[in-house]
Scaffold this motif. Structure first.
Motif, mmCIF file in Angstrom:
data_model
loop_
_atom_site.group_PDB
_atom_site.id
_atom_site.type_symbol
_atom_site.label_atom_id
_atom_site.label_comp_id
_atom_site.label_asym_id
_atom_site.label_seq_id
_atom_site.Cartn_x
_atom_site.Cartn_y
_atom_site.Cartn_z
ATOM 1 N N THR A 168 16.164 58.599 59.580
ATOM 2 C CA THR A 168 15.725 59.857 58.974
ATOM 3 C C THR A 168 16.157 61.044 59.815
ATOM 4 O O THR A 168 15.901 61.089 61.025
ATOM 5 C CB THR A 168 14.189 59.863 58.824
ATOM 6 O OG1 THR A 168 13.796 58.776 57.996
ATOM 7 C CG2 THR A 168 13.712 61.166 58.211
ATOM 8 N N ALA A 205 19.187 65.608 45.812
ATOM 9 C CA ALA A 205 18.158 64.886 45.058
ATOM 10 C C ALA A 205 18.700 64.453 43.703
ATOM 11 O O ALA A 205 18.451 63.331 43.249
ATOM 12 C CB ALA A 205 16.919 65.766 44.896
ATOM 13 N N ALA A 258 19.767 61.023 46.483
ATOM 14 C CA ALA A 258 19.310 60.940 47.871
ATOM 15 C C ALA A 258 17.793 61.082 47.939
ATOM 16 O O ALA A 258 17.170 61.727 47.082
ATOM 17 C CB ALA A 258 19.975 62.030 48.707
ATOM 18 N N THR A 259 17.194 60.488 48.969
ATOM 19 C CA THR A 259 15.768 60.660 49.231
ATOM 20 C C THR A 259 15.615 61.834 50.182
ATOM 21 O O THR A 259 15.938 61.748 51.368
ATOM 22 C CB THR A 259 15.166 59.386 49.854
ATOM 23 O OG1 THR A 259 15.344 58.295 48.944
ATOM 24 C CG2 THR A 259 13.682 59.572 50.125
ATOM 25 N N SER A 273 13.168 65.571 50.954
ATOM 26 C CA SER A 273 11.969 66.350 50.650
ATOM 27 C C SER A 273 11.946 67.604 51.510
ATOM 28 O O SER A 273 12.534 67.646 52.596
ATOM 29 C CB SER A 273 10.706 65.520 50.909
ATOM 30 O OG SER A 273 10.603 65.184 52.287
ATOM 31 N N THR A 281 16.640 60.799 54.178
ATOM 32 C CA THR A 281 16.843 59.408 54.559
ATOM 33 C C THR A 281 18.324 59.069 54.428
ATOM 34 O O THR A 281 18.925 59.260 53.368
ATOM 35 C CB THR A 281 16.012 58.467 53.664
ATOM 36 O OG1 THR A 281 14.632 58.809 53.783
ATOM 37 C CG2 THR A 281 16.206 57.013 54.079
ATOM 38 N N PRO A 287 22.109 56.526 51.753
ATOM 39 C CA PRO A 287 21.789 56.218 50.361
ATOM 40 C C PRO A 287 23.061 55.842 49.610
ATOM 41 O O PRO A 287 24.177 56.057 50.107
ATOM 42 C CB PRO A 287 21.245 57.544 49.838
ATOM 43 C CG PRO A 287 22.066 58.563 50.589
ATOM 44 C CD PRO A 287 22.262 57.964 51.975
#
Length: 452
Positions: A191, A209, A213-214, A216, A229, A232
């Motif tokens: 991360t 996003a 992809a993860t 936030s 993260t 991906p």
């Protein structure tokens, strides 16, 4: 001499009553990112509304050099067959990014955690711009780089063979720096966390996003904390590029300046991280109506109806700078025609754009009879009132598309014409600018260079 060929002097004549529909090109920021994220995805990304200016086309050629298949299907319609995260191949040739700081910095980020090397260059303007703000954080991943003194292009980047995730706080509000780090983080395990104290344009986060992809974003007392993260599998998307609010600012400003004008600018992105210019000119008294609000390509958009307005000077909040950094040149033109002074602070980033935009606009406005105060991080324009700028000068574009377009818009309202020494740079971001403005009723004329 321009790096775009022989200098082409151009001027605009004062006119009355601009009218019609101003269809501006696709958003440049989103166009760059569409090509890069398409190249980092699996499958075919289909893009409509892509800006086909020199800057974006250079990014498309770069993605081809790194192994993606990039093909033009029609006007603004492009197809990208990606190679996946970490799939870039080593290019056979030097990557020439022309005039584009966004292009070169984002591409460096995208390849920084691949086990390859690439050498980057650009035109005279780009070669003068600092790259250390990008290469320094990329070194945290394990990337290395060598360039000219001061970290300037030409510059070779050696990607990290075994990248590591990072925690990084951006030292200045810069979407380019943030985006480069996030793109590098895609191929790093674990991360990566990026903190920005002041919010900048968030196209990269939105689009990452959208491609799977993860990622936030948390708003904290320290600023925006963005968590990604790594590693991906990005999935190809269909991208509809909204129209560029920075490009729209020029016909919008022209209509505000020229008495009797009313124009419509359809489908403009009103992403809140990009809308500072429109907030500011409305505070100055601009008659701008937002109609048909909707969402396109994950971005809020609206049609703008713009009418001539007598403007007043304002103090622009420094915290707004990141949301309108590209619009300050044209804002100074509006400020020159406003009643009273307009104060712009927190704008030191303008010193390291395609040109030193504070110096370029200050010198050009002074040559046209406008009083300007400036410092390392501020600019104050003393307005002459509607139609009060004398003009009658030849100003330098300095290989900067926004400087050239800003002074052409100014010339539409001055008592004597303003000549821009070279209009060629306009094609980097707005290749149809002259034709669009002529279609609204402006007279923009190629000037005959003075004989030596």
């Amino acid at each position: 001499m321009s790096s775009h060929g022989e200098p082409k002097p151009v001027f605009a004549r004062a006119t009355r009553g601009l009218s019609g529909i101003a269809t501006v090109p696709g958003d440049k920021s989103i166009s760059h990112r569409s090509l890069i994220l398409g190249a980092l995805s699996i499958g075919e990304t289909k893009i409509t509304g892509l800006l086909e200016g020199d800057d974006v086309l250079d990014t498309g050629r770069a993605m081809q050099a790194f192994g993606a298949q990039v093909e033009r299907k029609g006007e603004g319609e492009w197809s990208v067959h990606g190679v996946g995260v970490g799939g870039f191949r080593e290019p056979d040739q030097v990557i020439d990014c022309g005039n584009s700081g966004t292009g070169v910095r984002l591409i460096m980020g995208a390849m920084a955690t691949c086990d390859i090397s690439a050498t980057f260059t650009g035109d005279a303007s780009l070669r003068s711009r600092p790259m250390g703000r990008i290469t320094d954080p990329l070194e945290l991943f394990g990337t290395r780089s060598w360039g000219r003194r001061g970290g300037k292009l030409p510059l070779t980047v050696v990607g990290a063979a075994n990248p590591v995730p990072v925690k990084y706080t951006t030292p200045m509000p810069s979407a380019q720096v943030k985006s480069a780090v996030l793109l590098a983080a895609l191929n790093a395990p674990g991360t990566t966390v990026v903190t920005e104290r002041e919010a900048t344009r968030d196209h990269t986060e939105r689009m990452l996003a959208g491609f799977g992809a993860t990622i936030s974003t948390e708003r904290t007392d320290e600023g925006n904390v963005i968590t990604l993260t790594g590693q991906p599998e990005l999935t190809a998307q269909t991208v509809s590029v909204p129209r560029d609010p920075s490009s729209a600012a020029f016909p919008v400003a022209a209509a505000l300046l020229v008495e009797g004008s009313e124009i419509t600018v359809p489908g403009v992105s009103l992403n809140p991280t990009r809308s500072g210019f429109y907030d500011t000119v409305r505070e100055m008294g601009a008659d701008i109506e937002f109609s048909n609000s909707r969402e396109e390509g994950g971005e809020p958009v609206a049609d703008l109806i713009v009418r001539f307005s007598a403007l007043k000077g304002v103090e622009v909040p420094p915290e707004r700078a990141a949301s309108m950094i590209d619009e300050y040149p044209i804002l100074t033109v509006l400020a020159a025609n406003a009643e009273g002074k307009t104060v712009m602070r927190g704008v030191k980033e303008l010193r390291v754009k395609e040109s030193d935009r504070i110096d370029a606009m200050a010198r050009g406005l002074e040559a046209c009879g406008v009083t300007v105060e400036e410092g390392p991080d501020f600019m104050i324009v003393h307005g002459q009132g509607p139609g009060g700028v004398a003009g009658g000068a030849t100003v330098e574009s300095r290989l900067d598309h926004r400087i050239a377009m800003s002074f052409l818009c100014l010339s539409l309202s001055t008592r004597d014409r303003v000549t821009v020494d070279d209009g060629n740079p306009i094609t980097t971001s707005f290749p149809d600018f002259v034709n669009l403005m002529r279609g609204l009723g402006a007279e923009i004329v190629d000037a005959v260079p003075a004989q030596a």
